[in-house]
Write a protein that holds these residues in place. Structure first.
Motif, short mmCIF file in Angstrom:
data_model
loop_
_atom_site.label_atom_id
_atom_site.label_comp_id
_atom_site.label_asym_id
_atom_site.label_seq_id
_atom_site.Cartn_x
_atom_site.Cartn_y
_atom_site.Cartn_z
N GLY A 92 0.81 -1.21 0.00
CA GLY A 92 0.00 0.00 0.00
C GLY A 92 0.85 1.26 0.00
N LEU A 93 1.93 1.28 0.77
CA LEU A 93 2.81 2.44 0.79
C LEU A 93 3.46 2.67 -0.57
N ILE A 94 3.89 1.59 -1.22
CA ILE A 94 4.54 1.72 -2.53
C ILE A 94 3.56 2.26 -3.56
N PHE A 95 2.36 1.69 -3.62
CA PHE A 95 1.38 2.13 -4.60
C PHE A 95 0.93 3.56 -4.33
N THR A 96 0.82 3.93 -3.07
CA THR A 96 0.39 5.29 -2.76
C THR A 96 1.47 6.30 -3.13
N LEU A 97 2.73 5.98 -2.89
CA LEU A 97 3.81 6.89 -3.28
C LEU A 97 3.84 7.10 -4.79
N VAL A 98 3.57 6.04 -5.55
CA VAL A 98 3.56 6.17 -7.02
C VAL A 98 2.33 6.94 -7.48
N GLY A 99 1.19 6.75 -6.82
CA GLY A 99 -0.06 7.33 -7.30
C GLY A 99 -0.37 8.73 -6.81
N MET A 100 0.40 9.25 -5.89
CA MET A 100 0.12 10.60 -5.40
C MET A 100 0.39 11.64 -6.47
N GLN A 101 -0.45 12.67 -6.53
CA GLN A 101 -0.31 13.71 -7.54
C GLN A 101 0.94 14.55 -7.34
N TYR A 110 -2.16 11.53 -14.72
CA TYR A 110 -2.86 11.57 -13.46
C TYR A 110 -4.04 10.59 -13.41
N ILE A 111 -4.53 10.18 -14.56
CA ILE A 111 -5.59 9.17 -14.55
C ILE A 111 -5.05 7.84 -14.05
N VAL A 112 -3.89 7.43 -14.58
CA VAL A 112 -3.27 6.18 -14.14
C VAL A 112 -2.79 6.30 -12.69
N LYS A 113 -2.24 7.45 -12.34
CA LYS A 113 -1.77 7.64 -10.97
C LYS A 113 -2.92 7.59 -9.97
N GLY A 114 -4.08 8.13 -10.36
CA GLY A 114 -5.23 8.06 -9.48
C GLY A 114 -5.68 6.63 -9.24
N ARG A 115 -5.65 5.82 -10.30
CA ARG A 115 -6.03 4.42 -10.13
C ARG A 115 -5.04 3.68 -9.26
N ILE A 116 -3.75 3.99 -9.40
CA ILE A 116 -2.74 3.35 -8.56
C ILE A 116 -2.92 3.74 -7.10
N ALA A 117 -3.25 5.02 -6.85
CA ALA A 117 -3.49 5.47 -5.48
C ALA A 117 -4.71 4.78 -4.88
N VAL A 118 -5.75 4.59 -5.69
CA VAL A 118 -6.93 3.85 -5.22
C VAL A 118 -6.55 2.43 -4.84
N LEU A 119 -5.69 1.81 -5.64
CA LEU A 119 -5.23 0.46 -5.32
C LEU A 119 -4.44 0.45 -4.01
N GLY A 184 -10.53 8.34 -5.75
CA GLY A 184 -11.62 7.85 -6.58
C GLY A 184 -12.37 8.97 -7.26
N ASN A 185 -12.64 10.06 -6.55
CA ASN A 185 -13.30 11.22 -7.15
C ASN A 185 -12.40 11.90 -8.17
N ASP A 186 -11.09 11.96 -7.89
CA ASP A 186 -10.17 12.55 -8.84
C ASP A 186 -10.16 11.79 -10.15
N SER A 187 -10.17 10.48 -10.07
CA SER A 187 -10.14 9.67 -11.29
C SER A 187 -11.40 9.89 -12.12
N LYS A 188 -12.56 9.99 -11.47
CA LYS A 188 -13.80 10.23 -12.22
C LYS A 188 -13.79 11.59 -12.90
N GLU A 189 -13.35 12.61 -12.18
CA GLU A 189 -13.32 13.95 -12.75
C GLU A 189 -12.34 14.03 -13.90
N GLU A 190 -11.18 13.38 -13.77
CA GLU A 190 -10.20 13.43 -14.84
C GLU A 190 -10.66 12.66 -16.07
N ARG A 191 -11.40 11.56 -15.87
CA ARG A 191 -11.91 10.84 -17.04
C ARG A 191 -12.96 11.66 -17.77
N MET A 192 -13.77 12.42 -17.03
CA MET A 192 -14.79 13.24 -17.67
C MET A 192 -14.18 14.43 -18.42
N SER A 193 -13.09 14.96 -17.89
CA SER A 193 -12.47 16.12 -18.52
C SER A 193 -11.37 15.75 -19.49
#
Length: 223
Positions: A92-101, A110-119, A184-193
């Motif tokens: 979890g620490l590794i994935f969060t460090l990679v997925g943080m904005q 940032y779409i992929v990073k958001g998904r990694i942070a969710v993981l 999770g909210n960041d990923s949805k907003e970025e996919r819409m925009s």
């Protein structure tokens, strides 16, 4: 604000992983009780790996459990759950460090990073659940033996190691929920925009091009 919450979640998860490691190696998961005893010659305390005896002078001696298969089933399960919890926390620490904005690791998608942070948040929640199940299961057996009037062995009370484990599970669950809500909210907003971002970067967007084409026909052309 969202980056701040990500950083706070990362720190909470880090402290949760550290306290889980401390809880696993803490000597006092259960401590022999003084309740009902008139003369106390020694105190006994145990964890998942060893049993220790302390005399009235404060000197104690510990010995590791000789056989894994000879242990009760719930102790073996708690061992496995705590080790799994620490491993999940590291992932979890590794994935969060990679997925943080605010992190440059893993590029700027940032779409992929958001998904990694969710993981990473999912790993933290699994870590918290594993720790919570382990310490609660162990505490349940302690209380069950304590209140059983027919139990012939030494009765114990809940030790400090279990309280540390509960704190670790709480921190991990809070950090995982924060990452799931924020990322999770960041990923949805970025996919819409994303289509509009592509248009600004030079990628043509079909409906925008059509709507921007000039109209060379007057009103009389349709009559």
């Amino acid at each position: 604000m969202k980056e701040t919450l990500q950083i706070v979640a990362l720190f909470l998860a880090f402290f949760g992983a550290v306290t889980a490691f401390i809880s696993l190696h803490h000597h006092t998961w259960k401590v022999s009780t003084d309740y009902g005893n008139v003369i106390i010659t020694s105190n006994i305390f145990e964890n998942l790996w060893m049993s220790c005896a302390e005399d009235s002078t404060g000197i104690y001696d510990c010995w590791y459990f000789s056989s894994l298969l000879a242990l009760p089933g719930f102790v073996q399960a708690c061992r496995a759950l705590m080790i799994t919890s620490i491993v999940l926390g590291m992932f979890g620490l590794i994935f969060t460090l990679v997925g943080m904005q605010c992190s440059k690791i893993g590029g700027e998608n940032y779409i992929v990073k958001g998904r990694i942070a969710v993981l990473g948040g999912v790993f933290f929640i699994l870590q918290g659940l594993s720790t919570m199940i382990a310490v609660s299961w162990y505490a349940f057996n302690i209380t069950q033996e304590f209140f059983d009037p027919l139990y012939p062995g030494t009765k114990f009370e809940i030790g400090d190691g279990l309280y540390i484990g509960w704190c670790s599970a709480t921190l991990a669950l809070i950090s995982g929920c924060c990452l799931l809500c924020v990322c999770g909210n960041d990923s949805k907003e970025e996919r819409m925009s994303y289509p509009f971002q592509s248009q600004r970067r030079g990628t043509p967007y079909t409906t925008s091009v059509i709507s921007q084409q000039p109209n060379h026909y007057g009103r009389n052309a349709y009559v």
